[in-house]
Write a protein that holds these residues in place. Structure first.
Motif, short mmCIF file in Angstrom:
data_model
loop_
_atom_site.label_atom_id
_atom_site.label_comp_id
_atom_site.label_asym_id
_atom_site.label_seq_id
_atom_site.Cartn_x
_atom_site.Cartn_y
_atom_site.Cartn_z
N ILE A 75 37.24 37.66 32.06
CA ILE A 75 38.53 37.41 31.30
C ILE A 75 39.81 37.78 31.90
O ILE A 75 40.96 37.10 31.61
CB ILE A 75 38.18 38.26 29.78
N GLU A 76 40.07 38.60 32.69
CA GLU A 76 41.11 39.15 33.44
C GLU A 76 40.90 39.25 34.94
O GLU A 76 40.95 40.26 35.29
CB GLU A 76 41.64 40.44 32.74
N PRO A 77 40.98 38.09 35.68
CA PRO A 77 40.62 38.15 36.92
C PRO A 77 41.49 38.90 37.91
O PRO A 77 41.25 39.41 38.84
CB PRO A 77 40.40 36.84 37.31
N GLU A 78 42.68 38.98 37.41
CA GLU A 78 43.69 39.62 38.13
C GLU A 78 44.62 40.20 37.15
O GLU A 78 44.60 40.14 35.91
CB GLU A 78 44.74 38.81 38.89
N PRO A 79 45.17 41.50 37.30
CA PRO A 79 46.08 42.15 36.35
C PRO A 79 47.02 41.17 35.58
O PRO A 79 47.84 40.54 35.92
CB PRO A 79 46.73 43.32 37.39
N GLY A 80 46.67 41.19 34.38
CA GLY A 80 47.69 40.47 33.57
C GLY A 80 47.33 38.86 33.46
O GLY A 80 47.96 38.26 32.52
N ARG A 81 46.59 38.51 34.15
CA ARG A 81 46.37 37.13 34.25
C ARG A 81 45.03 36.90 33.49
O ARG A 81 43.89 37.07 33.93
CB ARG A 81 46.27 36.26 35.62
N TYR A 82 45.01 36.23 32.28
CA TYR A 82 43.74 35.84 31.55
C TYR A 82 43.40 34.70 31.43
O TYR A 82 43.86 33.77 31.73
CB TYR A 82 44.22 36.23 29.87
N ASP A 83 41.91 34.43 31.64
CA ASP A 83 41.23 33.29 31.69
C ASP A 83 40.45 33.03 30.33
O ASP A 83 39.21 33.65 30.45
CB ASP A 83 40.54 33.28 33.03
N TRP A 84 40.90 32.21 29.51
CA TRP A 84 40.20 32.31 28.50
C TRP A 84 39.38 30.96 28.05
O TRP A 84 38.52 30.87 27.28
CB TRP A 84 41.48 32.26 27.13
N GLY A 85 39.75 30.01 28.98
CA GLY A 85 39.02 28.85 28.99
C GLY A 85 37.49 29.07 28.84
O GLY A 85 36.84 28.60 27.76
N TRP A 86 36.97 29.62 29.67
CA TRP A 86 35.41 29.76 29.58
C TRP A 86 35.00 30.28 28.22
O TRP A 86 33.73 30.04 27.95
CB TRP A 86 34.97 30.48 30.95
N LEU A 87 35.53 31.30 28.06
CA LEU A 87 35.20 31.94 26.57
C LEU A 87 35.23 31.25 25.42
O LEU A 87 34.32 31.49 24.64
CB LEU A 87 35.72 33.50 26.76
N ASP A 88 36.53 30.49 25.57
CA ASP A 88 36.77 29.74 24.34
C ASP A 88 35.44 28.60 24.21
O ASP A 88 34.60 28.26 23.02
CB ASP A 88 37.85 28.93 24.60
#
Ligand code: ZN
Ligand code: ZN
Ligand code: ZN
Lengths: 633, 633, 633
Positions: A42-55
């Motif tokens: 969800i947050e591979p790096e501090p403050g960078r969110y990756d929502w795509g896969w979870l959406d």
């Protein structure tokens, strides 16, 4: 009762998800728990969110009509977060940091980590709080697993000092409450107080009890922070936490007050292997689990969150974490499922959909094998699903018997066992088992529960009587059984002024003048039963109801109240159950070994936990191993 | 023999003290030990003393004619003192500090703490040294309790280096003595030497032995500092220290030389549970203690301080610290009391007056219950008091048998057991028990004791022969039994040049060429007895007095000296006792199981430790359980 | 076969050396190992070398015709070296430094220490590389002894990161290989990776496996540095390292590739006591060792370094390091010696010449007692020497059976036992024992060995199939037995895509769909044997060759390949050995309990390991205990 499973889309190629969803639905599942360990995705790096896969994962499940339970990922902070604040990890009792590389590597008292948790929960709740697929949230995962409630970090020490200051006001009050004059342990300020670790010999039990209360409070407040954020962003959804089995390190009744649904993770075979059961029981029930293990927890957790509960993780085959990990007898997965329904579960969710072929739990069986073929449990899930559809929704019948369970009692006995075989959980479990062996339904309730409607009330032991509890017992008209050590301590872990049973004396006029513990293998005879493990010397005007062969009182009774002054063995428990049921007019059934009975409001469920076929008198027929008979009432 | 109790006025409201004193006196007590954990009340803040309460407490006791034993509070430094110099705590073998929160949180080698101890002892001794109530001082409390003799702190390391430098002069001498050429362990300076901890595998046994000697020396010198201050301020008063049971971590004979009266803390039921006794013995004597436990220590500590000794803490009921804590059989408290008198104790003091309802020892029974009612022990104390008054003062009869006990031997065997069931204390205890089972009185004496008046002398084992000891044995005309491993090491923990038994060879011409240890459950037969645990191969011109079935020598004798080359089982010990007594013309009595006999100069005391009535041939009558027969001689 | 001994001239006055050498030669010894712990004497201070004593020691031995094996002293760095770089010591799993005071106090990954080792080895090799007495070098001593392969130091962590970077290239590749998405364990850089210690619960098994591979690699590269230096300076001499018994912490096959001769240290009695053998076996073979212990290692280490091997340390009497340390039965030292010859050893060297009367190993028996008299072993050495002279040089006969042994398999099972009684070494040993009980000679070989000439090949288990191994097995025409868990993991510790047995499926068409472990004391019956410890569920078109009573398949076979899907008990192993031998046309012999047979190319050796005389059918006569019958073929 709904069925579900635990699923980790992040473990599998995205192209597999749709087929997985389709097969889940087809197998009879309608709920899917996801997300609770996915922080690094969800947050591979501090403050960078990756929502795509979870959406996409949620949408894919939703597309097949599956409802989603979304977990907050706070049990598994990523490495970058730990590196940012290395002091966020818990410190063990020897002073070693408990580092990264598995899970639960955090201290409940670390304010910096708590802020990170609030942040990640908030962004999750904001994003998915109103998603139509989301029906429930799970906070974190198995609080306390791997011995993580206690921490001896600076953060914990500092929070403990604050908690003490709030509780006691002055160090003098703390010294007085704990009896710190003993061994010159007096403090001049709260700043002088440390957690009770690395002491030369045992620390003051009052010190330990307050540290355990504090630690439990930290778990509850950690959880509450997440609950409040989720409630603010996800209205109409339930919130749960998945509790564990035979686990008392924090007060589940307290956490239960803040959530909507109590869930637990049910591993009957692993629990049989890892706990106090005899070698004989471990062999007899190797592939089934002891017949009261699952039921005990169903009845316990039904008492935690306003009677709403479910099974979040159901063992579907061999697990990976016990000393020995056998496979269940064919039929047991269906039996366990139906048993949850009989006890009133809202859902049973299997752990997990597909066996992960990598990392720590690769030996944990699932509904699918790693190659996506169905594992042994899958057809049993279908069977259970069909039966559940046929019998319709179930609600637990009102139980005639209340068994009072207290986490604080577990801590108190654990801090000061006085005899090494006096185990709180075992005492409660044995009492529960004696009741269930006679066909009784049982509610396991918190001391604060309303007891007025029960026909029998049992307090296996309650060393510290909560404010008003004795009065509540006194107001009951039904048979009440109070076990040894009850009322033997004040809230400050002191012997009460008039000695045990303290506040209970108005209910039954006796005084415990001395106690003793007896080594394993030693016993002294009584009528049919034996005195083992624990005996109390009692002064009373009452003639004992039961005595040992030497004439020493064992059970005292007055009006509807009984006090048992020894560790009750199985024979004595059976006798007491018999007497109380008779007095209460509650009918008993003689169940053969391995047979258990549970009633919902509409049906009677009879389970065969034995590994051989058993003739069941109350059914007038023989049940095969792992069979479940369901009769409409 | 006087009776007394341990009392903690600081635990109770001042208004209770006078009544307590009155009841003590009325119960037959004349001695009261106080003060040994009260530092935080004597000096609540650095340099601010609060004498008022202690003045009044002593005066209140004095007013009822009670004599006071005043303890120095150095076992429980207050938190402010630990915070002032955090490095004063001991460091455990893993390198962890042993912190505040219980007791004994100090390192014997910390100069700063020693200075604080001298200060507090000096102010105490100055204030109360000439108070008419004060008859005795106790230094500290139970040196070594909770495994506190050894410390691996910087303070200890530094003091150890100094001790080594004084002992060896040059690092070359140390290297030579220890054999440090082995594994390149040679040092170039004393500064290079560390305590023997955290080594990859076991450290050099010579390194360990010197570390144990050093640590024992630190205890003795710590004690001596207090003794010297007290002597300077409190003339005419005795000084004692209360030793423990089955405890050999420092040399009690050394500490005994500096004090006037050796006292010990007698907990027969706790010791039975915690030590090596078989499960069968633990069941048979659960409520009585093994019949030789108390007597063994009486006879041991009588040999520590010029034959003056007493019991400072006598178990009066269940304790709190063993795995299991049963209650004594009715009558046992009186029996234990009379047994101390039979062995010549100056006093027996019960631990404690009233059960504390708070802190670590709240489950420790006392003479009074926490509610001030009399506990079970109280009437037994009155009974014992009456009997003691009737029989008058007792002095231990001169024992015909001397058993030589060496703390250094315990360390030597412990450092290098070679077979895990070779336990020094067990060997001595079993030998003692074999003697007592035949009605013999025994003195347990230091190697430096004068042995010339004994009729039988036994050295269960003495790996390192002190200077002159072999000559002393050689000068004896009575039967002498020397056990396995004797003379097998030099003072530097080396095998002696001509092999074992080293200096003993002039007494008995044999050489131990090889030793072996045998696993538990394995034995090889001999005539009536069996070879178990330990066997030595012996070369000798002597024909063995006893051999095993295969003809290998087991016992060798020449003139009055015997050498036993195996771990002696009970049958062999009985046989050797029989032979030696016959040779010495010492009459033996066959005592039934559980019966023990002890003579004072005026009376013969017979005790029944069995839990059933036992017919006692030498009395011609049956003794009830816990009964004591006293016959004037 | 040559005989030799381990000798420490530095322990003894120089004037004793010549006499020692003379007696060695006279006793039949021709080899002497020296020097391996002598660093503090070779270099008493940094950079100051003292060669004189060592020059004279070697020359003295040489003068009597003795050949010298010179050890590098890197197992015992002196204190001055440790003080120069305190971080050179290993760190244990709890984070504690493993300090000076015994031996092996270094971390294999510490570059500073490695440089010091290269320096000391270079000066040694330069000085003695061409000395005519020197025939062999030994690197260090017993790598890994006292649990020293793993270290959690900063040096180790740093080297591990480098090793991972070299292996995986990118952190993403590592995350993928290990499955770090599980529990959010993903790394963003290699710098984020730590050794797998102090984790809250178990670390990822892939993390552990790579840490074990890395640690093994560090041992091999540490060794290789020494080998390269020695080769450069000492041409024509062999290089060895002395391995240990039942020890798998590093890959001995890897180290074996870099050396000329594999040697091992044989302590049959100590190994019997310390390992998994039953109490009954420990009693039966107390003074002999289990009859397969020495042979197992002979056959294992013969497979390590191009079939050249020897015994560097042979137990000559009681040792000092086991829980119990019995003496060998008379004759056993000769028996063990001849058994090494039967298995093809180049030499047997006794540990040690003379018992040291000081330091850690003073209780370790030797050829001479500390007083220089001959110990019990000495005449047995002469006996063995005479027999060896008579029978001449021996070479192990080509064994019909290959047993495939894998260090990686030991790590894999140890990291994830799944059932606590599944022990890799025990499984291989039991298989070996079943073969030897029928008179079969066995080669224990690495997976990379050429298997083509064997008549039976057994893979007790091989969870991770090395590249090409399955093809190699498939190419065999002889009976092949493959044990449970084989092919169950990929090189990244993942379950293979098509499930177990992975790469083996082309050889035998079956799929392991589920596994279970069964608690000790639980079994399910089959024809003559029983299912215990481990069972696999198998899907296959094949009908099982053997099934349990309930019809579940246990052994599957196709063509020449068998797969065993359970932990094989002794009955099943015997049956499988019988069937395979029959199929292969290899004749079997029924050996009575305790009797073992080994063939060299010229002789058949029959050994009686029983403690009673045994009639041996194949000899037609009775062998006394510890007797060895040698028949020319
Ligand atoms: Zn928000
Ligand atoms: Zn530590
Ligand atoms: Zn060079």
């Amino acid at each position: 009762m709904k069925l579900g499973c635990c699923y980790y889309p992040e473990h599998w190629p995205e192209e597999m998800w749709a087929e997985d969803a389709r097969r889940m639905a087809k197998m009879g599942l309608s709920l899917v728990r996801i997300g609770e360990f996915a922080w690094s995705r969800i947050e591979p790096e501090p403050g960078r969110y990756d929502w795509g896969w979870l959406d996409r994962a949620i949408d894919t499940l939703h597309a097949d009509g599956l409802q989603v339970i979304l977990g907050t990922p706070t049990a598994t902070p990523p490495k970058w977060l730990v590196d940012k604040m290395p002091d966020m990890v818990a410190i063990d009792e020897q002073g070693h940091p408990r580092g990264f590389g598995s899970r639960r590597h955090y201290c409940f008292s670390h304010e910096g980590y708590r802020a990170e948790c609030r942040r990640i929960v908030a962004v999750l709740a904001e994003r998915y709080g109103n998603h139509p697929a989301i029906v429930m949230w799970q906070t974190d995962n198995e609080y306390g697993c791997h011995d993580t409630v206690l921490s001896f970090s600076d953060a914990a020490a500092s929070a403990f000092r604050g908690w003490l200051a709030a509780r006691y006001g002055t160090p003098q009050a703390l010294n007085e409450a704990w009896g710190n004059v003993f061994w010159s342990m007096e403090y001049r300020s709260f700043a002088e107080v440390d957690p009770p670790h690395l002491t030369v010999t045992e620390a003051n039990p009052a010190h330990w009890l307050d540290y355990r209360r504090f630690a439990s409070h930290q778990v509850a407040s950690f959880n509450r922070e997440q609950v409040e954020i989720i409630r603010a962003h996800s209205q109409g959804r339930d919130i749960t936490h998945n509790f564990m089995g035979f686990f008392t390190e924090f007060d589940h009744h307290d956490v239960g007050r803040d959530i909507d649904v109590a869930t637990w993770d049910s591993y009957p075979l692993g629990f049989l292997e890892q706990f106090w059961f005899s070698a004989e029981e471990k062999r007899a029930y190797l592939r089934q689990g002891h017949p009261d293990i699952a039921a005990f927890h169903h009845d316990l957790y039904r008492g935690c969150a306003n009677a709403r509960w479910g099974v979040m993780e159901q063992q579907p085959g061999p697990v990976n974490w016990a000393r020995f990990n056998p496979a269940p007898l064919p039929g047991m997965v269906a039996l366990w499922t139906l048993e949850a329904a009989a006890h009133g579960a809202e859902f049973t969710s299997y752990f997990r959909w597909r066996q992960a072929p990598f990392a720590q739990e690769q030996m944990h069986a699932s509904l699918l094998r790693p190659d996506s073929s169905e594992a042994e449990a899958a057809p049993e899930v279908r069977t259970a699903s069909a039966i559940l559809a046929e019998i319709g929704p179930q609600q637990a019948a009102r139980a005639p018997v209340a068994l009072v369970f207290s986490y604080e009692a577990a801590w108190t006995i654990g801090i000061q066992p006085q005899g090494q075989s006096f185990r709180y959980l075992e005492l409660v479990f044995e009492t529960y088992s004696a009741l269930r062996a006679r066909g009784l339904d049982v509610d396991i309730v918190a001391p604060r529960a309303d007891l007025s409607a029960y026909r029998v009330v049992i307090v296996p032991t309650l060393p510290i009587m909560p404010e008003g509890f004795a009065d509540k017992l006194g107001a009951l008209g039904c048979p009440v059984l109070i076990g040894p050590r009850s009322g033997s301590r004040t809230a400050s872990f002191r012997i009460p002024e008039g000695l045990a049973p303290g506040d209970l004396k108005p209910l039954i006029p006796l005084t415990v003048t001395r106690v003793e513990s007896l080594r394993d293998g030693f016993s002294e005879p009584a009528e049919g039963f034996a005195v083992t493990r624990w005996r109390e010397d009692v002064e009373s005007e009452l003639a004992p109801e039961l005595a040992d062969t030497a004439g020493r009182g064992v059970v005292y009774s007055q009006n509807n109240v009984r006090y048992c002054a020894i560790w009750p063995d199985r024979t004595l428990l059976a006798l007491l159950v018999e007497r109380m049921a008779q007095e209460a007019g509650v009918p008993l059934i003689d169940l053969p070994d391995g047979i258990r009975l549970r009633r919902s409001t509409s049906h009677a469920f009879t389970f065969n936990y034995a590994k051989e076929p058993v003739f069941v008198p109350h059914l007038g027929k023989t049940l095969a191993p792992a069979a479940c008979d369901i009769a409409a009432l």
